[in-house]
Write a protein that holds these residues in place. Structure first.
Motif, PDB file in Angstrom:
ATOM      1  N   LEU A  19       0.828  -1.208   0.000  1.00  0.00           N
ATOM      2  CA  LEU A  19       0.000   0.000   0.000  1.00  0.00           C
ATOM      3  C   LEU A  19       0.860   1.254   0.000  1.00  0.00           C
ATOM      4  CD1 LEU A  19      -2.786  -1.107   2.501  1.00  0.00           C
ATOM      5  CD2 LEU A  19      -2.986  -0.853   0.029  1.00  0.00           C
ATOM      6  N   ARG A  20       1.865   1.281   0.860  1.00  0.00           N
ATOM      7  CA  ARG A  20       2.728   2.458   0.980  1.00  0.00           C
ATOM      8  C   ARG A  20       3.463   2.746  -0.329  1.00  0.00           C
ATOM      9  NH1 ARG A  20       5.519   0.570   4.779  1.00  0.00           N
ATOM     10  NH2 ARG A  20       4.132   1.300   6.417  1.00  0.00           N
ATOM     11  N   TYR A  21       4.160   1.729  -0.843  1.00  0.00           N
ATOM     12  CA  TYR A  21       4.949   1.939  -2.059  1.00  0.00           C
ATOM     13  C   TYR A  21       4.073   2.078  -3.299  1.00  0.00           C
ATOM     14  CZ  TYR A  21       8.871   0.826   0.940  1.00  0.00           C
ATOM     15  OH  TYR A  21       9.792   0.830   1.955  1.00  0.00           O
ATOM     16  N   GLY A  22       2.905   1.439  -3.290  1.00  0.00           N
ATOM     17  CA  GLY A  22       1.983   1.593  -4.413  1.00  0.00           C
ATOM     18  C   GLY A  22       1.504   3.024  -4.560  1.00  0.00           C
ATOM     19  N   VAL A  23       1.160   3.652  -3.425  1.00  0.00           N
ATOM     20  CA  VAL A  23       0.704   5.043  -3.463  1.00  0.00           C
ATOM     21  C   VAL A  23       1.845   5.964  -3.885  1.00  0.00           C
ATOM     22  CG1 VAL A  23      -0.102   6.961  -2.028  1.00  0.00           C
ATOM     23  CG2 VAL A  23      -1.183   4.728  -1.834  1.00  0.00           C
ATOM     24  N   TRP A  24       3.020   5.768  -3.303  1.00  0.00           N
ATOM     25  CA  TRP A  24       4.154   6.635  -3.665  1.00  0.00           C
ATOM     26  C   TRP A  24       4.558   6.464  -5.130  1.00  0.00           C
ATOM     27  CZ3 TRP A  24       5.442  10.869  -1.497  1.00  0.00           C
ATOM     28  CH2 TRP A  24       5.236  11.064  -0.128  1.00  0.00           C
ATOM     29  N   THR A  25       4.531   5.236  -5.619  1.00  0.00           N
ATOM     30  CA  THR A  25       4.873   4.993  -7.024  1.00  0.00           C
ATOM     31  C   THR A  25       3.859   5.649  -7.953  1.00  0.00           C
ATOM     32  OG1 THR A  25       5.912   2.889  -6.442  1.00  0.00           O
ATOM     33  CG2 THR A  25       5.306   3.204  -8.747  1.00  0.00           C
ATOM     34  N   SER A  26       2.578   5.492  -7.659  1.00  0.00           N
ATOM     35  CA  SER A  26       1.547   6.080  -8.514  1.00  0.00           C
ATOM     36  C   SER A  26       1.627   7.604  -8.500  1.00  0.00           C
ATOM     37  CB  SER A  26       0.162   5.602  -8.104  1.00  0.00           C
ATOM     38  OG  SER A  26      -0.151   6.028  -6.798  1.00  0.00           O
ATOM     39  N   LEU A  27       1.860   8.180  -7.324  1.00  0.00           N
ATOM     40  CA  LEU A  27       2.001   9.640  -7.255  1.00  0.00           C
ATOM     41  C   LEU A  27       3.227  10.117  -8.021  1.00  0.00           C
ATOM     42  CD1 LEU A  27       1.048  10.355  -3.530  1.00  0.00           C
ATOM     43  CD2 LEU A  27      -0.290  10.868  -5.572  1.00  0.00           C
ATOM     44  N   SER A  28       4.312   9.378  -7.942  1.00  0.00           N
ATOM     45  CA  SER A  28       5.525   9.757  -8.669  1.00  0.00           C
ATOM     46  C   SER A  28       5.309   9.690 -10.176  1.00  0.00           C
ATOM     47  CB  SER A  28       6.692   8.842  -8.274  1.00  0.00           C
ATOM     48  OG  SER A  28       6.955   8.955  -6.907  1.00  0.00           O
ATOM     49  N   VAL A  29       4.654   8.628 -10.643  1.00  0.00           N
ATOM     50  CA  VAL A  29       4.382   8.488 -12.074  1.00  0.00           C
ATOM     51  C   VAL A  29       3.469   9.626 -12.544  1.00  0.00           C
ATOM     52  CG1 VAL A  29       3.206   7.041 -13.806  1.00  0.00           C
ATOM     53  CG2 VAL A  29       4.767   6.002 -12.147  1.00  0.00           C
ATOM     54  N   ALA A  30       2.419   9.917 -11.797  1.00  0.00           N
ATOM     55  CA  ALA A  30       1.507  10.999 -12.183  1.00  0.00           C
ATOM     56  C   ALA A  30       2.219  12.348 -12.161  1.00  0.00           C
ATOM     57  CB  ALA A  30       0.294  11.023 -11.253  1.00  0.00           C
ATOM     58  N   PHE A  31       3.088  12.570 -11.176  1.00  0.00           N
ATOM     59  CA  PHE A  31       3.833  13.834 -11.094  1.00  0.00           C
ATOM     60  C   PHE A  31       4.764  13.995 -12.291  1.00  0.00           C
ATOM     61  CE2 PHE A  31       7.447  16.390  -9.572  1.00  0.00           C
ATOM     62  CZ  PHE A  31       6.764  17.541  -9.196  1.00  0.00           C
ATOM     63  N   ILE A  32       5.475  12.931 -12.639  1.00  0.00           N
ATOM     64  CA  ILE A  32       6.362  12.982 -13.809  1.00  0.00           C
ATOM     65  C   ILE A  32       5.536  13.230 -15.072  1.00  0.00           C
ATOM     66  CG2 ILE A  32       7.861  11.560 -15.281  1.00  0.00           C
ATOM     67  CD1 ILE A  32       8.871  10.273 -12.611  1.00  0.00           C
ATOM     68  N   GLY A  33       4.391  12.576 -15.182  1.00  0.00           N
ATOM     69  CA  GLY A  33       3.507  12.811 -16.326  1.00  0.00           C
ATOM     70  C   GLY A  33       3.036  14.250 -16.385  1.00  0.00           C
ATOM     71  N   GLY A  34       2.748  14.841 -15.223  1.00  0.00           N
ATOM     72  CA  GLY A  34       2.343  16.247 -15.176  1.00  0.00           C
ATOM     73  C   GLY A  34       3.442  17.172 -15.667  1.00  0.00           C
TER      74      GLY A  34
END
Length: 129
Positions: A19-34
């Motif tokens: 859960l912890r790393y899944g949320v951080w990974t998804s946020l990082s991917v979305a941030f890079i996409g932004g």
């Protein structure tokens, strides 16, 4: 401490880390996409007065997002992060199912299987028109 309890605690730690790393990974991917999106589209003005509905099925959407992310399109990378965020709790439920199977806790195996069925039906009916 028995071996079963040790295995149960290990599964709980794995689920917590998922859960912890899944949320951080998804946020990082979305941030890079932004960032990628803003670098390529910073001068464009979006028209929010018109809503464009998408009537594609889930497989077409995932295929378009995958192809767009491979091409480096910012909006597809952002959407990939959102998909990862949605999949994180789904993976948690699947991992819990395996944990309950190993523990031979069949009541929770049945309950978790029902939850997985509900998730699959929600995704299937949510994207079909």
């Amino acid at each position: 401490m028995t071996q079963e309890k040790f295995g149960e605690k290990d599964f709980q730690a794995i689920i917590g880390n998922l859960l912890r790393y899944g949320v951080w990974t998804s946020l990082s991917v979305a941030f890079i996409g932004g960032i990628v999106y803003l670098l390529n589209h910073s001068q464009e003005v979006e028209n929010y007065s018109v809503f464009k509905e998408n009537d594609r099925n889930i497989f077409e959407v995932i295929s378009a997002v995958y192809n767009g992310a491979i091409q480096g399109r910012g909006e597809s990378i952002i959407f990939s992060g959102i998909i990862l965020l949605f999949l994180t709790p789904v993976f948690r439920v699947l991992l819990s199912l395996f944990s309950f199977i190993l523990e031979k806790d069949y009541l929770y195996v049945v309950i978790t299987t029902i939850v997985i069925g509900i998730i699959i039906m929600s995704i299937s009916f949510g994207f079909s028109h």
